[in-house]
Scaffold this motif. Sequence first.
Motif, PDB file in Angstrom:
ATOM      1  N   TRP A  57      -4.609   8.682  34.800  1.00 53.72           N
ATOM      2  CA  TRP A  57      -3.894   7.421  34.982  1.00 53.72           C
ATOM      3  C   TRP A  57      -2.416   7.749  35.212  1.00 53.72           C
ATOM      4  O   TRP A  57      -1.682   8.091  34.307  1.00 53.72           O
ATOM      5  CB  TRP A  57      -4.083   6.520  33.786  1.00 53.72           C
ATOM      6  CG  TRP A  57      -3.452   5.157  33.973  1.00 53.72           C
ATOM      7  CD1 TRP A  57      -3.100   4.569  35.150  1.00 53.72           C
ATOM      8  CD2 TRP A  57      -3.122   4.237  32.947  1.00 53.72           C
ATOM      9  NE1 TRP A  57      -2.567   3.329  34.921  1.00 53.72           N
ATOM     10  CE2 TRP A  57      -2.570   3.096  33.577  1.00 53.72           C
ATOM     11  CE3 TRP A  57      -3.229   4.249  31.557  1.00 53.72           C
ATOM     12  CZ2 TRP A  57      -2.129   1.981  32.853  1.00 53.72           C
ATOM     13  CZ3 TRP A  57      -2.801   3.143  30.837  1.00 53.72           C
ATOM     14  CH2 TRP A  57      -2.249   2.030  31.475  1.00 53.72           C
ATOM     15  N   GLY A  58      -2.035   7.658  36.454  1.00 52.01           N
ATOM     16  CA  GLY A  58      -0.684   8.012  36.882  1.00 52.01           C
ATOM     17  C   GLY A  58      -0.789   8.603  38.277  1.00 52.01           C
ATOM     18  O   GLY A  58      -1.067   9.792  38.441  1.00 52.01           O
ATOM     19  N   PHE A  59      -0.628   7.774  39.280  1.00 49.17           N
ATOM     20  CA  PHE A  59      -0.793   8.124  40.684  1.00 49.17           C
ATOM     21  C   PHE A  59       0.277   9.144  41.092  1.00 49.17           C
ATOM     22  O   PHE A  59       1.469   8.953  40.829  1.00 49.17           O
ATOM     23  CB  PHE A  59      -0.638   6.839  41.496  1.00 49.17           C
ATOM     24  CG  PHE A  59      -1.021   6.907  42.937  1.00 49.17           C
ATOM     25  CD1 PHE A  59      -2.251   6.448  43.357  1.00 49.17           C
ATOM     26  CD2 PHE A  59      -0.136   7.375  43.889  1.00 49.17           C
ATOM     27  CE1 PHE A  59      -2.604   6.458  44.697  1.00 49.17           C
ATOM     28  CE2 PHE A  59      -0.474   7.392  45.230  1.00 49.17           C
ATOM     29  CZ  PHE A  59      -1.709   6.933  45.637  1.00 49.17           C
ATOM     30  N   ILE A  60      -0.146  10.231  41.722  1.00 43.97           N
ATOM     31  CA  ILE A  60       0.798  11.273  42.146  1.00 43.97           C
ATOM     32  C   ILE A  60       0.844  11.305  43.671  1.00 43.97           C
ATOM     33  O   ILE A  60      -0.138  11.692  44.313  1.00 43.97           O
ATOM     34  CB  ILE A  60       0.400  12.659  41.604  1.00 43.97           C
ATOM     35  CG1 ILE A  60       0.223  12.619  40.085  1.00 43.97           C
ATOM     36  CG2 ILE A  60       1.455  13.692  41.987  1.00 43.97           C
ATOM     37  CD1 ILE A  60      -0.221  13.947  39.493  1.00 43.97           C
ATOM     38  N   ASP A  69       7.204  15.395  39.073  1.00 44.39           N
ATOM     39  CA  ASP A  69       8.260  15.587  40.064  1.00 44.39           C
ATOM     40  C   ASP A  69       8.946  14.284  40.452  1.00 44.39           C
ATOM     41  O   ASP A  69       9.837  14.276  41.304  1.00 44.39           O
ATOM     42  CB  ASP A  69       7.678  16.248  41.316  1.00 44.39           C
ATOM     43  CG  ASP A  69       8.736  16.924  42.165  1.00 44.39           C
ATOM     44  OD1 ASP A  69       9.769  17.352  41.606  1.00 44.39           O
ATOM     45  OD2 ASP A  69       8.542  17.003  43.395  1.00 44.39           O
ATOM     46  N   GLY A  70       8.545  13.177  39.862  1.00 47.89           N
ATOM     47  CA  GLY A  70       9.125  11.874  40.161  1.00 47.89           C
ATOM     48  C   GLY A  70       8.657  10.866  39.129  1.00 47.89           C
ATOM     49  O   GLY A  70       8.058  11.229  38.113  1.00 47.89           O
ATOM     50  N   PRO A  71       8.910   9.576  39.370  1.00 49.82           N
ATOM     51  CA  PRO A  71       8.498   8.541  38.419  1.00 49.82           C
ATOM     52  C   PRO A  71       6.999   8.554  38.174  1.00 49.82           C
ATOM     53  O   PRO A  71       6.201   8.889  39.060  1.00 49.82           O
ATOM     54  CB  PRO A  71       8.927   7.239  39.108  1.00 49.82           C
ATOM     55  CG  PRO A  71       9.977   7.643  40.089  1.00 49.82           C
ATOM     56  CD  PRO A  71       9.623   9.028  40.537  1.00 49.82           C
ATOM     57  N   LEU A  72       6.600   8.173  36.960  1.00 44.33           N
ATOM     58  CA  LEU A  72       5.199   8.060  36.611  1.00 44.33           C
ATOM     59  C   LEU A  72       4.675   6.728  37.149  1.00 44.33           C
ATOM     60  O   LEU A  72       5.080   5.658  36.691  1.00 44.33           O
ATOM     61  CB  LEU A  72       5.014   8.129  35.094  1.00 44.33           C
ATOM     62  CG  LEU A  72       3.590   8.025  34.560  1.00 44.33           C
ATOM     63  CD1 LEU A  72       2.718   9.142  35.101  1.00 44.33           C
ATOM     64  CD2 LEU A  72       3.596   8.031  33.034  1.00 44.33           C
ATOM     65  N   LEU A  73       3.783   6.784  38.121  1.00 49.13           N
ATOM     66  CA  LEU A  73       3.328   5.591  38.835  1.00 49.13           C
ATOM     67  C   LEU A  73       1.987   5.123  38.272  1.00 49.13           C
ATOM     68  O   LEU A  73       0.927   5.374  38.838  1.00 49.13           O
ATOM     69  CB  LEU A  73       3.215   5.892  40.328  1.00 49.13           C
ATOM     70  CG  LEU A  73       4.488   6.430  41.004  1.00 49.13           C
ATOM     71  CD1 LEU A  73       4.221   6.760  42.468  1.00 49.13           C
ATOM     72  CD2 LEU A  73       5.624   5.422  40.875  1.00 49.13           C
ATOM     73  N   ILE A  74       2.037   4.416  37.143  1.00 53.86           N
ATOM     74  CA  ILE A  74       0.801   3.915  36.550  1.00 53.86           C
ATOM     75  C   ILE A  74       0.392   2.584  37.161  1.00 53.86           C
ATOM     76  O   ILE A  74      -0.776   2.197  37.090  1.00 53.86           O
ATOM     77  CB  ILE A  74       0.912   3.789  35.021  1.00 53.86           C
ATOM     78  CG1 ILE A  74       2.000   2.799  34.628  1.00 53.86           C
ATOM     79  CG2 ILE A  74       1.146   5.151  34.388  1.00 53.86           C
ATOM     80  CD1 ILE A  74       2.009   2.447  33.144  1.00 53.86           C
ATOM     81  N   ASN A  75       1.338   1.858  37.749  1.00 48.07           N
ATOM     82  CA  ASN A  75       1.080   0.562  38.368  1.00 48.07           C
ATOM     83  C   ASN A  75       1.561   0.566  39.804  1.00 48.07           C
ATOM     84  O   ASN A  75       2.498   1.289  40.158  1.00 48.07           O
ATOM     85  CB  ASN A  75       1.804  -0.563  37.618  1.00 48.07           C
ATOM     86  CG  ASN A  75       1.289  -0.783  36.203  1.00 48.07           C
ATOM     87  OD1 ASN A  75       2.023  -1.254  35.346  1.00 48.07           O
ATOM     88  ND2 ASN A  75       0.035  -0.458  35.940  1.00 48.07           N
TER      89      ASN A  75
END
Length: 221
Positions: A57-60, A69-75
């Motif tokens: 859970w956390g789109f890379i 390497d950047g913001p954690l994209l959970i949404n």
Amino acid sequence: MCGRFAVTLPQDAMAQLFEARPANDLPEVPNYNVCPTNPVHVIHLGEAGRQLESMRWGFIPHWYKAPNDGPLLINARAETLAEKPAFRAAARSRRALIPATGFYEWTKDAEGVRYPWYITRQDGAPLAFAALWQDWEAEGQHLRTAAIVTCAANEQMGRIHHRMPVVLAPEDWALWLGEEGKGAAPLMRPAPEETLTAHRVDRKVNSNRAAGPELIEPIED
């Protein structure tokens, strides 16, 4: 938004409900405190039809050189995912479902103290969040990752938070997954009023280390 949720449906029941072939390495259930970067259950289309797999859970995005390497994209915001470089390809061809029993959201008092709420379907059925998934690989490391799609809250949920996950009805699963052609964009809308219900829960869930069924038990306001 959606930053924490619970999943209690047994894996075989999950596979049956979503008519998906389960992988062998699915996350353990029940889990009453699913947190960002945890493995989550994801239903997506594979070569043999619907697959139930474990994903981070956390789109890379593909250009990240490392998972952090950047913001954690959970949404992924429904309003902009078709234009965002991180999500636009996935929005076209890598849509998925993430099952849950309920999710948590927080309100704050005048002193900034955070009070958690647990939100479920009123009819007791499992939730199916709209999601996007992405394969990521760098320097020999491979991860399959996912993000939950969110939208503006409906009036009912707006009393707690201004965003909410996109909750898909069973009759919309096939269209969202791409089994029934194109035209899934209209599905990215708030759930109808009174679909969900919310109750206050103990503040112990504020910790990502908290565990156990007591996390979802209602308490007095």
